[in-house]
Design an enzyme around this catalytic site. Structure first.
Site, mmCIF file in Angstrom:
data_model
loop_
_atom_site.group_PDB
_atom_site.id
_atom_site.type_symbol
_atom_site.label_atom_id
_atom_site.label_comp_id
_atom_site.label_asym_id
_atom_site.label_seq_id
_atom_site.Cartn_x
_atom_site.Cartn_y
_atom_site.Cartn_z
ATOM 1 C CG ASN A 139 -4.084 5.529 -0.972
ATOM 2 O OD1 ASN A 139 -4.803 5.077 -0.074
ATOM 3 N ND2 ASN A 139 -3.429 4.741 -1.798
ATOM 4 C CG HIS A 165 -7.752 1.103 -0.074
ATOM 5 N ND1 HIS A 165 -7.224 1.088 1.191
ATOM 6 C CD2 HIS A 165 -7.167 2.174 -0.701
ATOM 7 C CE1 HIS A 165 -6.359 2.074 1.332
ATOM 8 N NE2 HIS A 165 -6.317 2.762 0.196
ATOM 9 C CD GLN A 171 -4.067 1.810 5.227
ATOM 10 O OE1 GLN A 171 -4.692 2.553 4.478
ATOM 11 N NE2 GLN A 171 -4.463 0.564 5.481
ATOM 12 C CB CYS A 209 -8.126 2.012 4.223
ATOM 13 S SG CYS A 209 -9.470 0.819 3.989
#
Length: 343
Positions: free
Chosen positions: A307, A286, A144, A150
């Site tokens: 992630n 997040h 990102q 996120c």
């Protein structure tokens, strides 16, 4: 009397010499430690291509780096912890800077989310372990960048999985369309947002375009309506996993990748390998994609999360965090804000 005075003076001098010697030794030791840490800092700067605008900034960053490294080294010295941390690309950032640059979930709302149906409610049997990567439902890890997006990556990760399971085709979808076009309401591009709101955007637009058509830039831009009006995959709806239930989350993840939101600070920021255990807060900031679960040889149950910080972070971009903990919120609050697409 004069002899006594001389002896007294000599004692005072000897004490002062010893004191100054100790101070000097301590200072030398500190200087050696700082020199070794500074060399480590320089090596880290070279590895990550870090350059600063001035010596003052470089020194300021060194002090932040030194503090973070001390925490990392202290954690890694505990042989009983089933995970390791690393001095990664975030080591010169304060917690506040890290959160503003690399997270992006706006937190739980003051009012509860509208209740949705949960189609996996009656699921009674699930596999003992699962990894959606092995079933072709997970795109490679993305990054990102310095953008609080996120929420878009977690949404797209869940969307890509749902579409692959429905069509048999895995296509990289566009996070940038969400960043640029899903604005004006609760979602605010690089300033943060919510996966469930992003799902609503995809439903209302009758789909999302793919990444090839609308590539990621890690910046807020004017919506490219031409590309946004050319969807590559659509969904019929989305559902929230019931709050504070790891068992319900397990039912969902056993059937498809799921967007989940967590608190990503402290050890999580520097995670390198193993299963993250121990204290982790529930101040959600997040979002990631839950793509599996399992149990280690040592008997630790874990969630497998994808992630959006690139492949140098964690286990090639993935993280395992403890599953089935005593707190109903789950590790890092994973069971408090989870949702998935329906196709």
């Amino acid at each position: 009397m004069e002899f006594i005075n001389q002896m007294y003076s000599k004692c005072i001098c000897l004490c002062l010499i010893l004191i100054f010697g100790a101070w000097s030794s301590e200072a030398t030791s500190r200087n050696l430690e700082d020199a070794a840490m500074y060399e480590r800092y320089e090596q880290w700067m070279t590895r990550y291509g870090r350059q600063y605008s001035s010596m003052n900034e470089k020194e300021t960053r060194f002090n932040v780096f030194k503090k973070n490294v001390a925490m990392i080294d202290s954690s890694n010295s505990d042989v009983n912890k089933p995970y390791k941390l690393s001095v990664n690309q975030f080591a010169d950032l304060t917690t506040e800077e890290f959160k503003s640059q690399r997270t992006g979930f706006k937190g739980l709302r003051d009012t509860p989310r509208p209740t949705t149906s949960f189609k996996y409610e009656n699921v009674s049997v699930v596999p003992s372990s699962l990894d959606w990567r092995t079933k072709g439902a997970v795109m490679p890890v993305k990054d990102q960048g310095q953008c609080g997006s996120c929420w878009a990556f977690a949404t797209v990760g869940a969307l890509e999985g749902a579409l692959q399971l429905a069509t048999g085709e895995l296509v990289s979808m566009s996070e940038q369309e969400l960043v640029d076009c899903d604005v004006g309401g609760e979602n605010e591009g690089c300033m943060g947002g919510y996966p469930d709101v992003a799902f609503l955007y995809i439903i209302e637009k009758h789909g999302l375009t793919n990444e090839a058509n609308y590539p990621y830039t890690a910046t807020d831009n004017v919506c490219n309506t031409t590309e946004a009006d050319s969807p590559s995959g659509s969904i019929t709806g989305y559902e929230d996993v019931p709050v504070n239930s790891e068992q319900d989350l397990l039912k969902a993840v056993a059937n498809q990748p799921v967007s989940v939101c967590i608190q990503a600070e402290g050890a999580f920021e520097y995670y390198s390998s193993g299963v993250l255990t121990g204290y982790c807060g529930t101040d959600l900031d997040h979002c990631v994609t839950a793509i599996g679960y399992g149990t280690t040889d040592e008997g630790i149950d874990y969630w497998l999360l994808k992630n959006s910080w690139g492949t140098e972070w964690g286990e090639e971009g993935y993280v395992r965090i403890q599953r089935n903990i005593e707190a109903v919120e789950g590790m890092c609050g994973i069971a408090t804000s989870a949702s998935y697409a329906t196709v």
